[in-house]
Write a protein that holds these residues in place. Structure first.
Motif, PDB file in Angstrom:
ATOM      1  N   LEU A  23      52.768  40.179 -73.648  1.00 41.43           N
ATOM      2  CA  LEU A  23      54.088  40.515 -72.842  1.00 41.43           C
ATOM      3  C   LEU A  23      55.048  39.298 -72.759  1.00 41.43           C
ATOM      4  N   TRP A  25      58.991  37.364 -72.055  1.00 47.05           N
ATOM      5  CA  TRP A  25      60.300  37.404 -71.131  1.00 47.05           C
ATOM      6  C   TRP A  25      61.151  36.308 -72.178  1.00 47.05           C
ATOM      7  N   TYR A  44      55.407  43.101 -76.771  1.00 43.97           N
ATOM      8  CA  TYR A  44      56.166  43.666 -75.875  1.00 43.97           C
ATOM      9  C   TYR A  44      57.188  42.925 -75.310  1.00 43.97           C
ATOM     10  N   ALA A  46      60.299  42.078 -72.809  1.00 45.23           N
ATOM     11  CA  ALA A  46      60.801  42.514 -71.543  1.00 45.23           C
ATOM     12  C   ALA A  46      62.429  42.374 -71.699  1.00 45.23           C
ATOM     13  N   CYS A  49      65.093  39.991 -73.743  1.00 42.97           N
ATOM     14  CA  CYS A  49      64.262  39.319 -74.377  1.00 42.97           C
ATOM     15  C   CYS A  49      64.641  39.299 -76.131  1.00 42.97           C
ATOM     16  N   LEU A  61      60.247  47.152 -73.931  1.00 45.82           N
ATOM     17  CA  LEU A  61      59.641  48.048 -73.028  1.00 45.82           C
ATOM     18  C   LEU A  61      60.530  48.783 -72.323  1.00 45.82           C
ATOM     19  N   LEU A  86      56.662  39.923 -61.409  1.00 49.18           N
ATOM     20  CA  LEU A  86      55.664  41.015 -62.163  1.00 49.18           C
ATOM     21  C   LEU A  86      54.460  40.821 -61.182  1.00 49.18           C
ATOM     22  N   SER A  97      58.682  48.177 -62.467  1.00 49.11           N
ATOM     23  CA  SER A  97      59.148  47.511 -63.616  1.00 49.11           C
ATOM     24  C   SER A  97      58.570  48.190 -64.790  1.00 49.11           C
ATOM     25  N   GLU A  99      57.467  46.181 -67.231  1.00 51.90           N
ATOM     26  CA  GLU A  99      56.257  45.200 -67.356  1.00 51.90           C
ATOM     27  C   GLU A  99      55.156  45.479 -66.310  1.00 51.90           C
TER      28      GLU A  99
END
Length: 222
Positions: A23, A25, A44, A46, A49, A61, A86, A97, A99
């Motif tokens: 994950l 950012w 993935y 966010a 990103c 996402l 998060l 969210s 995330e």
């Protein structure tokens, strides 16, 4: 072998590889990523990103209708440099969210979820009510199933003897890094040792204490 046969073989080979999610950012996404062999990395992204186009597979996402369902395709999820937003989303119990839903889905499916919270390392030394609240929040994240990478902890080699004072005690694990220590963090460091000595600023979670008693591992505090 025909081109079609090569393609089928490639697909079958990739299906055998474990899929590990990452994950990212915008402030954590690397400009270049060299994946080690043997793992299919699923990226993935966010919102906001920007990621190199050559990396695949990658998913935004915000475009996924049900991020939590990604857990069904993964073996593990890792979150480098997790944002506080998060963590708060997860602790709310109602992650909203994209995330938070991704991580919650993986936790709900029982997948290992490694979360880097090293940016919070300095806060582990807070005292008073706010310090207790901070440590309790981290404990709740661990209770949810997160494996936290705290930054202030440097795992000892399980095969190396530990020095206590001026003597070497191969059967004693010495931990003196300040902060909270969970069973998940402690267990890999034991390496068969039958005793643990912790410093005055080390705090063990209730589970860690219970597991030490269950395994008949002596605990020396202070």
């Amino acid at each position: 072998m025909t081109t079609t046969g090569n393609l089928v073989s490639l697909v079958l080979e990739r299906l055998r590889l474990p899929r590990v999610g990452l994950l990212w950012w915008h402030e954590t996404a690397p400009h270049r990523f060299a994946p080690p062999p043997g793992v299919t990395w699923v990226h993935y992204l966010a919102p906001g990103c920007v990621f190199p186009r050559e990396l695949r597979p990658a998913y935004r996402l915000a475009a996924l209708k049900a991020p939590e369902e990604e857990a069904g395709t993964l073996r593990m999820l890792a979150v480098p440099a997790a944002r506080i937003e998060l963590l708060a989303d997860l602790l709310s119990g109602l992650p909203a969210s994209p995330e938070g839903r991704l991580v919650a889905g993986c936790l709900g499916a029982g997948l290992p979820v490694v979360v880097d919270v090293s940016a919070l390392a300095s806060r582990s030394r807070w005292t008073g009510a706010i310090g207790n609240g901070h440590r309790e929040a981290l404990g709740r994240l661990e209770a949810l199933g997160c494996l936290l990478l705290r930054g202030e902890m440097s795992p000892a080699s399980p095969t190396s003897p530990v020095t206590v004072g001026e003597r070497t005690a191969p059967d004693v694990l010495v931990v003196d890094e300040p902060g909270w220590l969970s069973w998940r963090e402690l267990a890999p460091r034991l390496g068969g040792r039958r005793a643990v000595s912790i410093g005055p600023e080390v705090r063990l979670t209730a589970e860690a204490r219970d597991r030490l008693r269950q395994h008949r591992i002596a605990l020396k505090e202070g």
